[in-house]
Design an enzyme around this catalytic site. Structure first.
Site, PDB file in Angstrom:
ATOM      1  N   LYS A  63     157.982 105.572 110.672  1.00 49.52           N
ATOM      2  CA  LYS A  63     156.712 104.934 110.314  1.00 49.52           C
ATOM      3  C   LYS A  63     155.515 105.752 110.803  1.00 49.52           C
ATOM      4  O   LYS A  63     154.436 105.716 110.189  1.00 49.52           O
ATOM      5  CB  LYS A  63     156.674 103.503 110.848  1.00 49.52           C
ATOM      6  CG  LYS A  63     157.731 102.589 110.217  1.00 49.52           C
ATOM      7  CD  LYS A  63     157.592 102.525 108.690  1.00 49.52           C
ATOM      8  CE  LYS A  63     158.516 101.520 108.037  1.00 49.52           C
ATOM      9  NZ  LYS A  63     158.376 101.495 106.569  1.00 49.52           N
TER      10      LYS A  63
ATOM     11  N   TYR B 127     163.137 104.049 113.626  1.00 48.74           N
ATOM     12  CA  TYR B 127     162.179 103.331 112.763  1.00 48.74           C
ATOM     13  C   TYR B 127     160.737 103.733 113.104  1.00 48.74           C
ATOM     14  O   TYR B 127     159.924 104.012 112.209  1.00 48.74           O
ATOM     15  CB  TYR B 127     162.391 101.831 112.959  1.00 48.74           C
ATOM     16  CG  TYR B 127     161.586 100.934 112.060  1.00 48.74           C
ATOM     17  CD1 TYR B 127     161.989 100.678 110.750  1.00 48.74           C
ATOM     18  CD2 TYR B 127     160.426 100.314 112.516  1.00 48.74           C
ATOM     19  CE1 TYR B 127     161.267  99.829 109.925  1.00 48.74           C
ATOM     20  CE2 TYR B 127     159.693  99.465 111.699  1.00 48.74           C
ATOM     21  CZ  TYR B 127     160.113  99.228 110.407  1.00 48.74           C
ATOM     22  OH  TYR B 127     159.392  98.394 109.594  1.00 48.74           O
TER      23      TYR B 127
HETATM   24  P1  NAP Z   1     163.203  93.675 103.317  1.00 46.91           P
HETATM   25  O1  NAP Z   1     162.999  92.208 103.095  1.00 46.91           O
HETATM   26  O2  NAP Z   1     164.431  94.116 104.022  1.00 46.91           O
HETATM   27  O3  NAP Z   1     163.064  94.413 101.894  1.00 46.91           O
HETATM   28  C1  NAP Z   1     163.269  95.783 101.752  1.00 46.91           C
HETATM   29  C2  NAP Z   1     163.821  96.052 100.381  1.00 46.91           C
HETATM   30  O4  NAP Z   1     164.058  97.482 100.246  1.00 46.91           O
HETATM   31  C3  NAP Z   1     165.172  95.362 100.125  1.00 46.91           C
HETATM   32  O5  NAP Z   1     165.177  94.750  98.860  1.00 46.91           O
HETATM   33  C4  NAP Z   1     166.152  96.517 100.202  1.00 46.91           C
HETATM   34  O6  NAP Z   1     167.317  96.313  99.450  1.00 46.91           O
HETATM   35  C5  NAP Z   1     165.318  97.658  99.632  1.00 46.91           C
HETATM   36  N1  NAP Z   1     165.901  98.957  99.944  1.00 46.91           N
HETATM   37  C6  NAP Z   1     166.567  99.340 101.061  1.00 46.91           C
HETATM   38  N2  NAP Z   1     166.982 100.601 100.968  1.00 46.91           N
HETATM   39  C7  NAP Z   1     166.599 101.049  99.759  1.00 46.91           C
HETATM   40  C8  NAP Z   1     166.768 102.284  99.075  1.00 46.91           C
HETATM   41  N3  NAP Z   1     167.394 103.317  99.629  1.00 46.91           N
HETATM   42  N4  NAP Z   1     166.256 102.408  97.824  1.00 46.91           N
HETATM   43  C9  NAP Z   1     165.613 101.363  97.234  1.00 46.91           C
HETATM   44  N5  NAP Z   1     165.424 100.175  97.839  1.00 46.91           N
HETATM   45  C10 NAP Z   1     165.927 100.014  99.083  1.00 46.91           C
HETATM   46  O7  NAP Z   1     161.968  94.284 104.142  1.00 46.91           O
HETATM   47  P2  NAP Z   1     160.432  93.848 104.262  1.00 46.91           P
HETATM   48  O8  NAP Z   1     160.281  93.125 105.541  1.00 46.91           O
HETATM   49  O9  NAP Z   1     159.951  93.255 102.991  1.00 46.91           O
HETATM   50  O10 NAP Z   1     159.773  95.287 104.480  1.00 46.91           O
HETATM   51  C11 NAP Z   1     159.174  96.063 103.441  1.00 46.91           C
HETATM   52  C12 NAP Z   1     158.521  97.293 104.054  1.00 46.91           C
HETATM   53  O11 NAP Z   1     157.555  96.883 105.020  1.00 46.91           O
HETATM   54  C13 NAP Z   1     159.511  98.193 104.798  1.00 46.91           C
HETATM   55  O12 NAP Z   1     159.138  99.546 104.623  1.00 46.91           O
HETATM   56  C14 NAP Z   1     159.314  97.785 106.237  1.00 46.91           C
HETATM   57  O13 NAP Z   1     159.689  98.797 107.124  1.00 46.91           O
HETATM   58  C15 NAP Z   1     157.824  97.504 106.266  1.00 46.91           C
HETATM   59  N6  NAP Z   1     157.413  96.631 107.363  1.00 46.91           N
HETATM   60  C16 NAP Z   1     157.884  95.355 107.479  1.00 46.91           C
HETATM   61  C17 NAP Z   1     157.463  94.570 108.542  1.00 46.91           C
HETATM   62  C18 NAP Z   1     157.922  93.154 108.733  1.00 46.91           C
HETATM   63  O14 NAP Z   1     157.558  92.552 109.772  1.00 46.91           O
HETATM   64  N7  NAP Z   1     158.674  92.568 107.828  1.00 46.91           N
HETATM   65  C19 NAP Z   1     156.586  95.082 109.501  1.00 46.91           C
HETATM   66  C20 NAP Z   1     156.135  96.388 109.355  1.00 46.91           C
HETATM   67  C21 NAP Z   1     156.550  97.146 108.281  1.00 46.91           C
HETATM   68  P3  NAP Z   1     168.630  95.679 100.183  1.00 46.91           P
HETATM   69  O15 NAP Z   1     168.216  94.355 100.727  1.00 46.91           O
HETATM   70  O16 NAP Z   1     169.631  95.609  99.082  1.00 46.91           O
HETATM   71  O17 NAP Z   1     168.996  96.647 101.278  1.00 46.91           O
END
Ligand code: NAP
Length: 254
Positions: free
Chosen positions: A159, A155
């Site tokens: 990133k 990861y």
């Molecule tokens: P999340 O709730 O898991 O949402 C991610 C979404 O992406 C889900 O709807 C997922 O679908 C979808 N997805 C996964 N694989 C995919 C693919 N191959 N094609 C299209 N869609 C796909 O995550 P989040 O926390 O909102 O995170 C969003 C972004 O922010 C990510 O890039 C994450 O790495 C980044 N981020 C998050 C945090 C945090 O603390 N939450 C911190 C730093 C960075 P499914 O659920 O069906 O798999």
């Protein structure tokens, strides 16, 4: 809410829930027509419904954005639906956490492909439209984990890759009126962080409290915190900012 995105079309990947859903809602609330892209159109229905209820315009699209043919079909479908494309938000992301000695080839490839390859594929496909119209905004999701995080070699590498991709695309696409930036969130309360809590044997609320205690502003982030930053970077008022990764983490230095 303003109308900074009136007449603009945005595609947000991974927009069925969490940060992507909040970004889609924010861009739509400020006037953008939004393509809500996730693994299936059904998964994006809730986001579309919330936007539509608020008087906004959104359509759900299904695509695995780590796959070239699906990315090509997605961008073509968005342009067919809305007539153009102005803003790309590379938000889709997954975790497959494990310490190095337990991390499988599949854990590595899945995370690199969904988090980094997707941003390359989507950017390459969208730039065809951006360079032709001499206008475009790319905002990708990096993470504080890019600086290193136990159990997240895959990861963190993906990133950190987003940062390099962003810096490079800003140089290549800047002359065509395209801004390319990234946002690196700290702990944002979503399904992703809930899953992390369970992996380390904690209740999500417990981990949230621990994270808040270690954050200078004494709270964890909400998806809306990231949506506000993405909207700023997608708006014309920030058009002299390019190639940057903005840390949005409540003051945590690393
Ligand atoms: P999340 O709730 O898991 O949402 C991610 C979404 O992406 C889900 O709807 C997922 O679908 C979808 N997805 C996964 N694989 C995919 C693919 N191959 N094609 C299209 N869609 C796909 O995550 P989040 O926390 O909102 O995170 C969003 C972004 O922010 C990510 O890039 C994450 O790495 C980044 N981020 C998050 C945090 C945090 O603390 N939450 C911190 C730093 C960075 P499914 O659920 O069906 O798999």
């Amino acid at each position: 809410m303003g109308n900074r995105f009136e007449g603009r079309v945005a595609v947000v990947t991974g927009a069925a829930q969490g940060i992507g859903a909040a970004v889609a809602a924010r861009l739509a609330a400020e006037g953008a027509a939004v393509a809500v892209a996730d693994l299936s159109a059904e998964r994006g229905a809730e986001t579309v419904e919330a936007i539509t209820k608020n008087g906004g315009r959104a359509v759900a699209f299904g695509a695995d954005v780590s796959q070239t043919p699906e990315v090509e079909a997605l961008v073509a479908a968005v342009v067919a639906e809305f007539g153009r494309i102005d803003i790309l938000v590379n938000n889709a992301g997954i975790t497959r956490d494990n310490l190095l000695f337990k991390m499988t080839d599949e854990d590595w490839d899945a995370v690199i492909n969904v988090n980094l390859r997707s941003a390359f594929l989507m950017s390459r496909e969208c730039q065809k439209h951006f360079t032709k119209q001499k206008y475009g905004k790319i905002v990708s999701l990096s993470s504080r984990s890019a600086l290193g995080n136990r159990g997240q070699a895959n990861y963190a590498a993906s990133k950190a890759g987003i940062m390099g991709l962003t810096a490079t695309l800003a140089i290549e696409l800047g002359p065509y009126g395209v801004n390319v930036n990234a946002v690196a969130p700290g702990y944002i309360a979503t399904a992703m962080t809930d899953a992390t809590a369970r992996r380390v044997g904690l209740d999500p609320e417990e981990l949230k409290k621990l994270a808040a205690d270690q954050t200078p502003v004494r709270r964890v982030g909400e998806p809306e915190d990231i949506a506000a930053t993405v909207a700023f970077l997608a708006a014309d008022e920030s058009s002299f900012i390019s190639g940057q990764t903005i840390q949005v983490n409540g003051g945590a230095n690393r």
